[in-house]
Every structure is written in C-alpha cells, then in structure tokens.
Design an enzyme around this catalytic site. Sequence first.
Site, PDB file in Angstrom:
ATOM      1  N   ASP A  39      40.229  47.815  39.187  1.00 52.78           N
ATOM      2  CA  ASP A  39      40.125  46.967  37.991  1.00 52.78           C
ATOM      3  C   ASP A  39      38.759  47.161  37.328  1.00 52.78           C
ATOM      4  O   ASP A  39      37.956  46.240  37.278  1.00 52.78           O
ATOM      5  CB  ASP A  39      40.361  45.483  38.359  1.00 52.78           C
ATOM      6  CG  ASP A  39      39.352  44.933  39.361  1.00 52.78           C
ATOM      7  OD1 ASP A  39      38.724  45.728  40.102  1.00 52.78           O
ATOM      8  OD2 ASP A  39      39.154  43.706  39.395  1.00 52.78           O
TER       9      ASP A  39
ATOM     10  N   ASP B 200      31.391  48.117  39.418  1.00 54.37           N
ATOM     11  CA  ASP B 200      31.345  48.769  40.734  1.00 54.37           C
ATOM     12  C   ASP B 200      32.591  49.607  40.979  1.00 54.37           C
ATOM     13  O   ASP B 200      32.542  50.627  41.665  1.00 54.37           O
ATOM     14  CB  ASP B 200      31.097  47.756  41.870  1.00 54.37           C
ATOM     15  CG  ASP B 200      32.058  46.594  41.871  1.00 54.37           C
ATOM     16  OD1 ASP B 200      32.563  46.211  40.800  1.00 54.37           O
ATOM     17  OD2 ASP B 200      32.315  46.055  42.954  1.00 54.37           O
ATOM     18  N   ASP B 201      33.736  49.235  40.342  1.00 55.45           N
ATOM     19  CA  ASP B 201      34.917  50.109  40.393  1.00 55.45           C
ATOM     20  C   ASP B 201      34.593  51.458  39.753  1.00 55.45           C
ATOM     21  O   ASP B 201      35.065  52.505  40.210  1.00 55.45           O
ATOM     22  CB  ASP B 201      36.080  49.492  39.624  1.00 55.45           C
ATOM     23  CG  ASP B 201      36.504  48.141  40.152  1.00 55.45           C
ATOM     24  OD1 ASP B 201      37.478  48.076  40.903  1.00 55.45           O
ATOM     25  OD2 ASP B 201      35.836  47.138  39.817  1.00 55.45           O
TER      26      ASP B 201
ATOM     27  N   ASN C  75      39.034  41.928  37.229  1.00 57.09           N
ATOM     28  CA  ASN C  75      37.754  41.650  36.569  1.00 57.09           C
ATOM     29  C   ASN C  75      37.946  41.281  35.106  1.00 57.09           C
ATOM     30  O   ASN C  75      37.210  40.469  34.561  1.00 57.09           O
ATOM     31  CB  ASN C  75      36.836  42.873  36.658  1.00 57.09           C
ATOM     32  CG  ASN C  75      36.261  43.056  38.042  1.00 57.09           C
ATOM     33  OD1 ASN C  75      36.007  42.089  38.752  1.00 57.09           O
ATOM     34  ND2 ASN C  75      36.054  44.304  38.434  1.00 57.09           N
TER      35      ASN C  75
ATOM     36  N   THR D 223      40.367  48.430  45.183  1.00 55.60           N
ATOM     37  CA  THR D 223      39.096  47.775  44.858  1.00 55.60           C
ATOM     38  C   THR D 223      39.275  46.645  43.849  1.00 55.60           C
ATOM     39  O   THR D 223      38.315  46.243  43.182  1.00 55.60           O
ATOM     40  CB  THR D 223      38.066  48.808  44.335  1.00 55.60           C
ATOM     41  OG1 THR D 223      38.553  49.384  43.125  1.00 55.60           O
ATOM     42  CG2 THR D 223      37.799  49.904  45.346  1.00 55.60           C
TER      43      THR D 223
ATOM     44  N   PHE E 194      36.251  37.372  45.518  1.00 55.51           N
ATOM     45  CA  PHE E 194      37.007  37.426  44.262  1.00 55.51           C
ATOM     46  C   PHE E 194      38.370  38.130  44.373  1.00 55.51           C
ATOM     47  O   PHE E 194      39.391  37.590  43.921  1.00 55.51           O
ATOM     48  CB  PHE E 194      36.151  38.091  43.174  1.00 55.51           C
ATOM     49  CG  PHE E 194      36.861  38.258  41.857  1.00 55.51           C
ATOM     50  CD1 PHE E 194      36.965  37.203  40.962  1.00 55.51           C
ATOM     51  CD2 PHE E 194      37.440  39.476  41.517  1.00 55.51           C
ATOM     52  CE1 PHE E 194      37.637  37.355  39.749  1.00 55.51           C
ATOM     53  CE2 PHE E 194      38.108  39.636  40.304  1.00 55.51           C
ATOM     54  CZ  PHE E 194      38.214  38.574  39.416  1.00 55.51           C
ATOM     55  N   ASN E 195      38.409  39.341  44.923  1.00 56.24           N
ATOM     56  CA  ASN E 195      39.671  40.102  44.917  1.00 56.24           C
ATOM     57  C   ASN E 195      40.764  39.389  45.716  1.00 56.24           C
ATOM     58  O   ASN E 195      41.932  39.341  45.297  1.00 56.24           O
ATOM     59  CB  ASN E 195      39.477  41.507  45.488  1.00 56.24           C
ATOM     60  CG  ASN E 195      38.667  42.398  44.573  1.00 56.24           C
ATOM     61  OD1 ASN E 195      38.612  42.174  43.366  1.00 56.24           O
ATOM     62  ND2 ASN E 195      38.026  43.412  45.148  1.00 56.24           N
TER      63      ASN E 195
ATOM     64  N   HIS F 151      29.790  46.837  45.415  1.00 54.03           N
ATOM     65  CA  HIS F 151      30.845  46.675  46.428  1.00 54.03           C
ATOM     66  C   HIS F 151      31.791  47.865  46.574  1.00 54.03           C
ATOM     67  O   HIS F 151      31.986  48.399  47.661  1.00 54.03           O
ATOM     68  CB  HIS F 151      31.726  45.463  46.062  1.00 54.03           C
ATOM     69  CG  HIS F 151      30.987  44.218  45.736  1.00 54.03           C
ATOM     70  ND1 HIS F 151      30.522  43.360  46.698  1.00 54.03           N
ATOM     71  CD2 HIS F 151      30.630  43.669  44.542  1.00 54.03           C
ATOM     72  CE1 HIS F 151      29.928  42.322  46.133  1.00 54.03           C
ATOM     73  NE2 HIS F 151      29.971  42.487  44.815  1.00 54.03           N
ATOM     74  N   ASP F 152      32.463  48.201  45.470  1.00 57.25           N
ATOM     75  CA  ASP F 152      33.676  49.026  45.575  1.00 57.25           C
ATOM     76  C   ASP F 152      33.469  50.439  46.136  1.00 57.25           C
ATOM     77  O   ASP F 152      34.322  50.919  46.902  1.00 57.25           O
ATOM     78  CB  ASP F 152      34.385  49.074  44.215  1.00 57.25           C
ATOM     79  CG  ASP F 152      34.938  47.710  43.824  1.00 57.25           C
ATOM     80  OD1 ASP F 152      35.154  46.869  44.724  1.00 57.25           O
ATOM     81  OD2 ASP F 152      35.175  47.478  42.618  1.00 57.25           O
TER      82      ASP F 152
HETATM   83  C1  BDR Z   1      34.813  42.460  43.941  1.00 54.19           C
HETATM   84  O1  BDR Z   1      35.126  41.658  42.800  1.00 54.19           O
HETATM   85  C2  BDR Z   1      34.985  42.397  41.631  1.00 54.19           C
HETATM   86  O2  BDR Z   1      34.318  41.650  40.653  1.00 54.19           O
HETATM   87  C3  BDR Z   1      34.246  43.658  41.991  1.00 54.19           C
HETATM   88  O3  BDR Z   1      34.677  44.738  41.183  1.00 54.19           O
HETATM   89  C4  BDR Z   1      34.605  43.878  43.439  1.00 54.19           C
HETATM   90  O4  BDR Z   1      35.810  44.602  43.565  1.00 54.19           O
HETATM   91  C5  BDR Z   1      33.634  41.848  44.655  1.00 54.19           C
HETATM   92  O5  BDR Z   1      33.948  40.543  45.063  1.00 54.19           O
HETATM   93 CA    CA Z   2      36.759  45.766  41.705  1.00 56.01          CA
END
Ligand code: BDR
Ligand code: CA
Length: 312
Positions: free
Chosen positions: A9, A13-14, A38, A124, A165-166, A239-240
């Site tokens: 998404d 970071d993706d 996101n 991700t 979040f994910n 993160h991703d």
């Molecule tokens: C995750 O949530 C998204 O906002 C970022 O892309 C990452 O995948 C981190 O919690």
């Molecule tokens: Ca992501």
Amino acid sequence: TKKVLLDCDPGHDDAVAMLLAQGNPELEVVGLSTVGGNQTLAKVTRNALGLATAFSMTDVPIAAGCARPLVRQPQVAPEIHGESGLGGVHLPLPAMTLDRRHGVKLIIDTVMTSDPGGITLVATGPLTNIAMAARLEPRIVERVAEVVLMGGGQHTGNITPVAEFNVHTDPEAAHIVFHEPWPVTMVGLDLTHQALATDEVIADLGAVPGPVTALIMDLFDAFRAAYEHARGFPAPPVHDPCAVAYCIDPSIVETVPVPVDVELGGHLTEGMTVADFRTPPPADCHTRVATTLDVSRFWALVHDALVRVQAG
Ligand code: BDR
Ligand code: CA
C-alpha cells in the site's frame, strides 16, 4: 533467485520495500498487488505505478486489489504518508498500465502457475488480499513457500498501545493469514523499530549518484518529518523493507518459532498480535516472529539496491 510477489500500500516505506526487492539480485519480483491501507486503493495504486516506473519495474504485472477491509471500515494514515499516500514525493507519469486482473486474482494466478514452493508472498499492507486469495483458492496455502509480512508486534503497538496499523486495519484478514497452515514470518514493530533512517543512513544513501536518489531523499525528508511530528520519533522506522531483507537473507533478521494469534474482540486490545513466547513451541507451530535486525547489513542492502536500480 527467489520469486516474490509484493502485496503493498505505498506508502513511503512500501516504496523502499519495492526499491529493495527490485534492486536486489537474489530476488525476482514476479507481481505486485495493491491494497487499501495507508491511503485509498486508487491513491496507493497510482503510487505503485509511478514508483515502478521510477525503479524500472515496468515489466512487473501490477494489479489493484481490495479497496477496503473484510469487515471493518477503512482507516488511512495521512498523518504519516500524506494525502497522496506518498507526500513530498514527485512521481514520474506511469510508463505502464495496470494489469486487468483483480489483485487477488493476480496472487492466485501467480502461485498456481508456478512450481509448488516457488513463490514467496511479501505483504507490507493490511492482509485483505492475501486472506481473500486463501479463501478463493485454498490450494495456494500449500503451494506458497512462505508468507512474510510486515505487521503486528510482540510487545509494541503504533496505532493503539498494543496494535500495529496493518493488522489493526484488517484484523479479520490477519486472523485468516496467521491461522492458515502455511509458514508465516511476522516482521513486526519490535523488529522494524530497529530500522531507523538516521542522519548517517540518509547521508550514505544521498551520496549515491543518479536520479532515483533524489526521489528517495524527498521520500525520507517527508517520512522523517511526519514521524517526528505525529509519533515523536527523531529518526523514522522504515518498516516494510525489513520483510524484503528477510527474504533476501534470513540471517539479517533473527526469528524464533512462536505461535501468533490476532485479537478480534478485545476492548483495549483489538487488532493486537498475541505472540506466545512460552517454550517449547508446539510441534505444529508454523509461525515465526522476527526479533533482531542486523542493522548495518540491512542498510547496506538498501544502499546496494539503490545503486543497482539507478543503473536501470
Ligand atoms: C506499517 O503501516 C504503514 O503505515 C507502513 O507502510 C507499514 O506497512 C507500519 O505500522
Ligand atoms: Ca505498508
């Protein structure tokens, strides 16, 4: 090489996850599906096409997947990723068109037309597409080599004190993915909060010559400002790409076999991943959680990918 399908998404970071997957010679990106997370599905899909153009990934099929979670209302993250989903980043006009298939169909087709064990799914974003694919074509579960997902956390949350979040966006989908018997590796916040884009990291990447570097610098500028403002992080956790790094070389991300479940109903704990660290793990444990990142080797991989993508 290892064949990976990215479900994402983008998202700052993706975008780095896409860069790392495309620029690493150990991986071949055989497909990319997008999912509402996101930002809305339309926005993250447009971002995926623009990024794929910038990163010379125009031969990779990109398909739009699910616009909203299985059960819950969508939640987006403009405070981190901006209104566009990639705030601060100027994308080239897409030099490719979207695959006509639904993202869930792309996942199923890719897995079913490859050798058994031939495809690793790297997720991700919220897990809606992967869960839908497992329900629509259950045979993918024994055919997939592994599901590697950025999401959840052993002891850490971001969107709530205990939820990430994910997983929190589509906990029912995450529940499906963790409960299917395929190998699942959870690269959660406990791991990704070790992947901080510090001043040194940014200076090192910024020294790579070529046009993609400018895009990556804009990306880090925006991501850093947002994380500082919204979450109080002096350097943003990227993160991703940690999930991609694990696919490239599992020795960069230490993991332990631990059962993981997802809280669907808790009043305070909704969307929490509950990891059971009591030993020994049950004999049928098919889930692993990531604990320790080799930080310098991780950033070296990102640097190397940026150099290679630049060369086209
Ligand atoms: C995750 O949530 C998204 O906002 C970022 O892309 C990452 O995948 C981190 O919690
Ligand atoms: Ca992501």
